[in-house]
Design an enzyme around this catalytic site. Structure first.
Site, short mmCIF file in Angstrom:
data_model
loop_
_atom_site.label_atom_id
_atom_site.label_comp_id
_atom_site.label_asym_id
_atom_site.label_seq_id
_atom_site.Cartn_x
_atom_site.Cartn_y
_atom_site.Cartn_z
N ILE A 1 -32.23 -44.07 -0.26
CA ILE A 1 -31.40 -43.02 -0.38
C ILE A 1 -30.05 -43.51 -0.38
O ILE A 1 -29.49 -43.89 0.64
CB ILE A 1 -31.66 -41.94 0.73
CG1 ILE A 1 -33.08 -41.21 0.77
CG2 ILE A 1 -30.83 -40.72 0.61
CD1 ILE A 1 -33.62 -40.58 1.77
N PRO A 2 -29.21 -43.37 -1.60
CA PRO A 2 -27.98 -43.86 -1.90
C PRO A 2 -26.83 -43.34 -1.03
O PRO A 2 -25.72 -43.12 -1.87
CB PRO A 2 -27.86 -43.98 -3.02
CG PRO A 2 -28.44 -42.79 -3.73
CD PRO A 2 -29.57 -42.49 -2.72
N CYS A 3 -26.85 -43.66 0.21
CA CYS A 3 -25.37 -42.94 0.95
C CYS A 3 -24.41 -44.12 0.66
O CYS A 3 -23.17 -43.73 0.86
CB CYS A 3 -25.77 -42.92 2.43
SG CYS A 3 -26.43 -44.37 3.31
N HIS A 4 -24.72 -45.23 0.26
CA HIS A 4 -23.45 -46.23 -0.18
C HIS A 4 -22.65 -45.69 -1.41
O HIS A 4 -21.40 -46.18 -1.39
CB HIS A 4 -24.24 -47.62 -0.60
CG HIS A 4 -25.36 -47.58 -1.47
ND1 HIS A 4 -26.05 -47.27 -1.49
CD2 HIS A 4 -24.81 -47.94 -3.15
CE1 HIS A 4 -27.05 -47.51 -2.62
NE2 HIS A 4 -26.11 -47.86 -3.40
#
Length: 274
Positions: free
Chosen positions: A180-183
């Site tokens: 889950i690409p919170c970056h």
């Protein structure tokens, strides 16, 4: 009447007509595999397993159960497995073990997601998160690899434009970083910002997707917060795939959306800067 004949057996007795007794039948029953109970618990989501996968930031642990992928963790240290198991138990209150043979469907889908940067084929176990936090993480999943968006953008996307700080908190508690690409969410001033696994790992994750975090920050520092095309008069966020296609001679930088609107530019319908 013919007398009943009794036959000798393990306990010296058999039933009528020499048929085995219940105890004898029970003795013939194979023992259940010692792995059966933990496997069933994993399948129903009462326990988890994990395996190691290669990601752009290095090896990571990926935990899963019958409900979906439940957590990720950096696996860079030799003793990272025990630390992960302890942290997982403390956070989720469930047991976890290293998978002897990872579930093939989960393993293949995770591997694909780590290669192409898209998690559309994955399901996630996000029990324990608030509906708002779940919405925030689902919103982050819509951002393509190699692109980034500000916290304020994500707050607007989930219908809470004033909850920028709350969005940051929700991202900080993301149990499944990378997948889950919170970056891909950065500060509204154009700086990369913090990350659950540290700012250095965030930069590494973005670089693995083909984005130069330092160059992006330099553009923001010099006032280039949005990019327009003088041929289409559309303005985009700098990392939007359409902004990347604008040739240098047609590229028009803007410091704000108000400046872009004043110059007659409208927002891109793909990256939705406004």
């Amino acid at each position: 009447m013919t007398p009943t004949t009794m036959h000798a057996s393990g306990d010296g007795r058999r039933g009528e007509n020499g048929e085995p007794t219940v105890p004898e039948l029970a003795a013939l029953r194979p023992s259940a595999p010692t792995d059966l109970v933990p496997t069933v618990l994993v399948r129903v989501g009462l326990a988890d397993e994990y395996f190691t996968a290669d990601a752009g930031v290095g090896p990571i642990f990926v935990a899963y159960n019958g409900r979906g992928v439940s957590a990720t963790w950096l696996a860079e240290h030799p003793d990272a497995g025990s630390a992960f198991e302890d942290a997982f138990g403390a956070r989720f209150g469930r047991t976890i073990r290293a998978a002897k043979r990872p579930e093939s469907g989960v393993f293949s889908r995770v591997s694909k997601a780590l290669v192409d940067g898209r998690s559309r084929g994955l399901t996630f176990d996000l029990r324990g998160l608030t509906p708002f936090a779940t919405d925030v993480l689902e919103g982050a999943r819509t951002i393509p690899p190699g692109e980034i968006r500000p916290y304020a953008w994500l707050a607007r996307e989930v219908g809470r434009p004033k909850a920028v700080r709350a969005v940051g908190t929700a991202l900080g508690h993301n149990p499944v970083p990378i997948l889950i690409p919170c970056h891909r969410i950065v500060r509204s001033d154009g700086h990369i910002g913090d990350y659950a696994w540290g700012s250095a790992v965030k930069r590494l994750a973005l670089a693995a997707e083909g984005l130069d975090p330092d160059a992006f920050e330099q553009l923001a520092t010099h006032g280039e917060r949005y990019v327009g095309s003088d041929t289409t008069h559309i303005v985009c966020l700098p990392t939007c795939r359409y902004a990347k296609r604008v040739m240098t001679r047609h590229r028009v930088p803007f410091a704000s959306l108000d400046d872009a609107a004043a110059a007659g530019y409208r927002g891109c319908k793909v990256c939705r800067p406004a």
